[in-house]
Design a protein around this motif. Structure first.
Motif, PDB file in Angstrom:
ATOM      1  N   VAL A   1       0.750  -1.467  -0.261  1.00  0.00           N
ATOM      2  CA  VAL A   1      -0.173  -0.179   0.032  1.00  0.00           C
ATOM      3  C   VAL A   1       0.896   0.806  -0.115  1.00  0.00           C
ATOM      4  O   VAL A   1       0.526   2.203  -0.786  1.00  0.00           O
ATOM      5  N   ASP A   2       1.562   0.785   0.773  1.00  0.00           N
ATOM      6  CA  ASP A   2       2.602   2.563   0.713  1.00  0.00           C
ATOM      7  C   ASP A   2       3.222   2.612  -0.748  1.00  0.00           C
ATOM      8  O   ASP A   2       3.442   3.636  -0.522  1.00  0.00           O
ATOM      9  N   LEU A   3       4.150   1.651  -0.793  1.00  0.00           N
ATOM     10  CA  LEU A   3       4.589   1.521  -2.630  1.00  0.00           C
ATOM     11  C   LEU A   3       3.928   2.422  -3.628  1.00  0.00           C
ATOM     12  O   LEU A   3       4.582   3.523  -4.054  1.00  0.00           O
ATOM     13  N   VAL A   4       2.836   1.334  -3.110  1.00  0.00           N
ATOM     14  CA  VAL A   4       1.706   2.673  -4.467  1.00  0.00           C
ATOM     15  C   VAL A   4       1.399   4.174  -4.358  1.00  0.00           C
ATOM     16  O   VAL A   4       1.108   4.637  -5.089  1.00  0.00           O
ATOM     17  N   VAL A   5       0.678   3.996  -2.745  1.00  0.00           N
ATOM     18  CA  VAL A   5       0.376   6.118  -2.862  1.00  0.00           C
ATOM     19  C   VAL A   5       1.011   6.255  -2.433  1.00  0.00           C
ATOM     20  O   VAL A   5       0.562   7.016  -3.082  1.00  0.00           O
ATOM     21  N   ALA A   6       2.857   6.324  -2.165  1.00  0.00           N
ATOM     22  CA  ALA A   6       3.576   7.135  -1.561  1.00  0.00           C
ATOM     23  C   ALA A   6       4.740   6.918  -2.263  1.00  0.00           C
ATOM     24  O   ALA A   6       5.468   8.339  -1.958  1.00  0.00           O
ATOM     25  N   PHE A   7       4.215   5.919  -3.497  1.00  0.00           N
ATOM     26  CA  PHE A   7       5.514   6.829  -4.615  1.00  0.00           C
ATOM     27  C   PHE A   7       5.355   6.252  -5.803  1.00  0.00           C
ATOM     28  O   PHE A   7       5.136   7.433  -6.789  1.00  0.00           O
ATOM     29  N   ILE A   8       3.993   4.868  -5.984  1.00  0.00           N
ATOM     30  CA  ILE A   8       4.332   4.817  -7.724  1.00  0.00           C
ATOM     31  C   ILE A   8       3.614   6.225  -8.274  1.00  0.00           C
ATOM     32  O   ILE A   8       3.901   7.006  -9.103  1.00  0.00           O
ATOM     33  N   ILE A   9       2.283   6.254  -7.527  1.00  0.00           N
ATOM     34  CA  ILE A   9       1.595   6.999  -7.637  1.00  0.00           C
ATOM     35  C   ILE A   9       1.981   8.323  -8.196  1.00  0.00           C
ATOM     36  O   ILE A   9       1.807   9.508  -9.104  1.00  0.00           O
ATOM     37  N   PRO A  10       2.355   9.337  -7.171  1.00  0.00           N
ATOM     38  CA  PRO A  10       2.800  10.394  -7.103  1.00  0.00           C
ATOM     39  C   PRO A  10       4.116  11.019  -7.939  1.00  0.00           C
ATOM     40  O   PRO A  10       3.882  11.704  -8.573  1.00  0.00           O
ATOM     41  N   ILE A  11       5.073   9.995  -7.831  1.00  0.00           N
ATOM     42  CA  ILE A  11       6.086   9.824  -8.327  1.00  0.00           C
ATOM     43  C   ILE A  11       5.757   9.445 -10.000  1.00  0.00           C
ATOM     44  O   ILE A  11       6.022  10.651 -11.158  1.00  0.00           O
ATOM     45  N   THR A  12       4.821   8.583 -10.742  1.00  0.00           N
ATOM     46  CA  THR A  12       4.583   8.852 -12.198  1.00  0.00           C
ATOM     47  C   THR A  12       3.669  10.530 -12.363  1.00  0.00           C
ATOM     48  O   THR A  12       4.159  10.415 -12.884  1.00  0.00           O
ATOM     49  N   VAL A  13       3.155  11.025 -11.418  1.00  0.00           N
ATOM     50  CA  VAL A  13       2.342  12.644 -11.813  1.00  0.00           C
ATOM     51  C   VAL A  13       3.077  13.588 -11.862  1.00  0.00           C
ATOM     52  O   VAL A  13       3.463  14.371 -13.072  1.00  0.00           O
ATOM     53  N   ILE A  14       4.370  13.203 -10.968  1.00  0.00           N
ATOM     54  CA  ILE A  14       5.459  14.036 -11.166  1.00  0.00           C
ATOM     55  C   ILE A  14       6.163  13.992 -12.479  1.00  0.00           C
ATOM     56  O   ILE A  14       6.344  15.168 -13.313  1.00  0.00           O
ATOM     57  N   VAL A  15       6.315  13.040 -12.804  1.00  0.00           N
ATOM     58  CA  VAL A  15       7.137  12.430 -14.035  1.00  0.00           C
ATOM     59  C   VAL A  15       6.478  12.884 -15.066  1.00  0.00           C
ATOM     60  O   VAL A  15       7.057  13.841 -16.224  1.00  0.00           O
ATOM     61  N   VAL A  16       5.019  12.121 -15.158  1.00  0.00           N
ATOM     62  CA  VAL A  16       4.072  12.704 -16.316  1.00  0.00           C
ATOM     63  C   VAL A  16       4.057  14.649 -16.318  1.00  0.00           C
ATOM     64  O   VAL A  16       4.700  15.176 -17.928  1.00  0.00           O
ATOM     65  N   LEU A  17       4.119  14.852 -15.112  1.00  0.00           N
ATOM     66  CA  LEU A  17       3.668  16.323 -15.781  1.00  0.00           C
ATOM     67  C   LEU A  17       4.491  17.297 -16.284  1.00  0.00           C
ATOM     68  O   LEU A  17       5.086  17.927 -16.707  1.00  0.00           O
ATOM     69  N   TYR A  18       6.091  16.683 -15.101  1.00  0.00           N
ATOM     70  CA  TYR A  18       7.159  18.027 -15.876  1.00  0.00           C
ATOM     71  C   TYR A  18       8.050  16.760 -17.207  1.00  0.00           C
ATOM     72  O   TYR A  18       8.269  18.093 -17.491  1.00  0.00           O
ATOM     73  N   MET A  19       7.450  15.344 -17.670  1.00  0.00           N
ATOM     74  CA  MET A  19       7.888  15.102 -19.090  1.00  0.00           C
ATOM     75  C   MET A  19       7.248  16.314 -20.200  1.00  0.00           C
ATOM     76  O   MET A  19       7.918  17.165 -21.184  1.00  0.00           O
ATOM     77  N   ARG A  20       5.416  16.799 -19.878  1.00  0.00           N
ATOM     78  CA  ARG A  20       5.274  17.533 -20.649  1.00  0.00           C
ATOM     79  C   ARG A  20       5.576  19.537 -20.399  1.00  0.00           C
ATOM     80  O   ARG A  20       5.717  20.278 -21.040  1.00  0.00           O
ATOM     81  N   VAL A  21       6.079  19.107 -19.151  1.00  0.00           N
ATOM     82  CA  VAL A  21       6.925  20.812 -19.305  1.00  0.00           C
ATOM     83  C   VAL A  21       7.836  21.468 -20.062  1.00  0.00           C
ATOM     84  O   VAL A  21       8.002  22.067 -20.489  1.00  0.00           O
ATOM     85  N   PHE A  22       8.698  20.113 -19.949  1.00  0.00           N
ATOM     86  CA  PHE A  22      10.180  20.380 -20.442  1.00  0.00           C
ATOM     87  C   PHE A  22      10.405  20.028 -21.985  1.00  0.00           C
ATOM     88  O   PHE A  22      10.240  21.395 -22.972  1.00  0.00           O
ATOM     89  N   VAL A  23       9.451  19.360 -22.755  1.00  0.00           N
ATOM     90  CA  VAL A  23       8.236  19.279 -23.926  1.00  0.00           C
ATOM     91  C   VAL A  23       7.827  21.242 -24.284  1.00  0.00           C
ATOM     92  O   VAL A  23       8.644  21.858 -24.912  1.00  0.00           O
ATOM     93  N   VAL A  24       7.280  21.402 -23.710  1.00  0.00           N
ATOM     94  CA  VAL A  24       6.729  23.258 -24.262  1.00  0.00           C
ATOM     95  C   VAL A  24       7.675  24.080 -23.791  1.00  0.00           C
ATOM     96  O   VAL A  24       7.741  25.322 -24.282  1.00  0.00           O
ATOM     97  N   ALA A  25       8.275  24.300 -22.882  1.00  0.00           N
ATOM     98  CA  ALA A  25       9.644  24.634 -22.511  1.00  0.00           C
ATOM     99  C   ALA A  25      10.986  24.871 -23.304  1.00  0.00           C
ATOM    100  O   ALA A  25      10.910  25.659 -23.965  1.00  0.00           O
ATOM    101  N   VAL A  26      11.180  23.795 -24.125  1.00  0.00           N
ATOM    102  CA  VAL A  26      12.020  23.458 -25.259  1.00  0.00           C
ATOM    103  C   VAL A  26      11.351  24.052 -26.102  1.00  0.00           C
ATOM    104  O   VAL A  26      12.434  25.135 -27.453  1.00  0.00           O
ATOM    105  N   SER A  27       9.786  24.323 -26.613  1.00  0.00           N
ATOM    106  CA  SER A  27       9.630  25.019 -27.647  1.00  0.00           C
ATOM    107  C   SER A  27       9.871  26.278 -27.215  1.00  0.00           C
ATOM    108  O   SER A  27       9.359  27.191 -28.484  1.00  0.00           O
TER     109      SER A  27
END
Length: 323
Positions: A186-212
């Motif tokens: 439970v701790d692995l999914v709630v405290a790591f996998i879900i938030p890290i996935t959100v953070i990485v996806v959002l910052y990948m999008r930010v990186f793409v837009v920032a480069v453009s």
């Protein structure tokens, strides 16, 4: 001789055996951790005072940094000192304090992770939808989000440690021990996998837009004042995204080892040297965040100068120009 080796000699066979005295290497590590604790509390206190005191720093992004600094401050003030004091020693504070002690770091770490997720969302909106950012991300909305983040962190800690809080000491095998049983999956999914996935996806999008955006700014030179001001705003937002992106990368480096071992199916023995190292690495992230601000945020260096020289004690010091 046998009684000397017990944490509570009067309890005979019910007492845990006293751990071996710390070696010289352990003593040096404890001294280093003690200074890390002091440095973590001091640096994050400077961040808290800076953002709270100077009105120019009262922005939605800085409110999120304030939330992160508060959790990091208490890690340095409370969590690390107890870790240092009770490493390789008997637990003498009782089962109730043991339950509350584990409740504290789980809450603080959850709040730190939640703050990082909110910071990622803030940068995503600022970079990907800059025209609507002032209306969508307001001080009121950010304040409510921070409060919900801390409330959810407390509720999550209660859920994870419910058995331990309901019956303190139920997992102790003897007196002088302080252990808990946490649902690792439970701790692995709630405290790591879900938030890290959100953070990485959002910052990948930010990186793409920032480069453009960076390419657009290089290919189109501003010809009018309005265009120039918009370009400056974009550069400011990109710089803030870069700085917070560095903080997110450091956060991932510090938090990933602990959870990646669980993700690969490995187990961590509570109280082992591996568990201690990975826990300290997570706590050390609380010390690195204000260092990143000092290196990349001029306003933080200016604010610290006002604080150290006691200029904040002067009338109307909150109106000082630190940007």
């Amino acid at each position: 001789m046998e009684e000397v080796e017990l944490c509570f000699p009067q309890l005979l066979n019910a007492s845990c055996r006293r751990p071996e005295p710390p070696q010289s290497e352990d003593l040096l590590i404890n001294i280093l951790l003690f200074f890390t604790s002091v440095l973590t509390a001091a640096l994050n206190l400077l961040v808290i005072i800076s953002i709270s005191h100077f009105r120019q720093l009262h922005s939605p992004t800085n409110l999120l940094l304030l939330s992160l600094a508060v959790s990091d401050f208490f890690v340095g003030l409370l969590v690390l000192p107890i870790e240092v004091l009770f490493t390789r020693t008997c637990w003498v504070l009782g089962d109730l304090v043991c339950a509350l002690y584990f409740f504290l770091p789980v809450t603080l770490i959850s709040a730190s992770v939640g703050s990082m997720v909110l910071i990622s969302i803030d940068r995503y909106v600022a970079i990907c939808d800059p025209l609507h950012y002032p209306t969508r991300v307001t001080d009121k909305l950010v304040t409510v989000s921070i409060c919900l983040c801390w409330i959810c962190s407390v509720l999550y800690s209660v859920f994870m440690l419910y058995d331990h809080l309901k019956q303190p000491g139920r997992y102790n095998s003897c007196y002088g021990e302080c252990v808990v049983n946490i649902a690792g999956d439970v701790d692995l999914v709630v405290a790591f996998i879900i938030p890290i996935t959100v953070i990485v996806v959002l910052y990948m999008r930010v990186f793409v837009v920032a480069v453009s955006q960076a390419r657009a700014m290089r290919s189109h030179v501003a010809a009018v004042k309005l265009q120039f001001s918009v370009t400056l705003t974009q550069k400011s937002e990109l710089k803030a995204a870069r700085t917070l992106g560095i903080a997110v990368v450091v956060f991932l480096i510090c938090y990933s080892p602990y959870y990646c071992l669980s993700l690969t199916g490995g187990s961590i023995l509570v109280g082992s040297s591996t568990e201690a190292f990975m826990s300290y690495l997570m706590y050390f992230n609380s010390c690195l965040n204000p260092v990143i601000y000092a290196l990349f945020y001029p306003w933080f260096r200016k604010a610290v100068k006002h604080i150290v020289t006691l200029q904040i004690l002067q009338p109307d010091s909150c109106e000082a120009n630190v940007l």
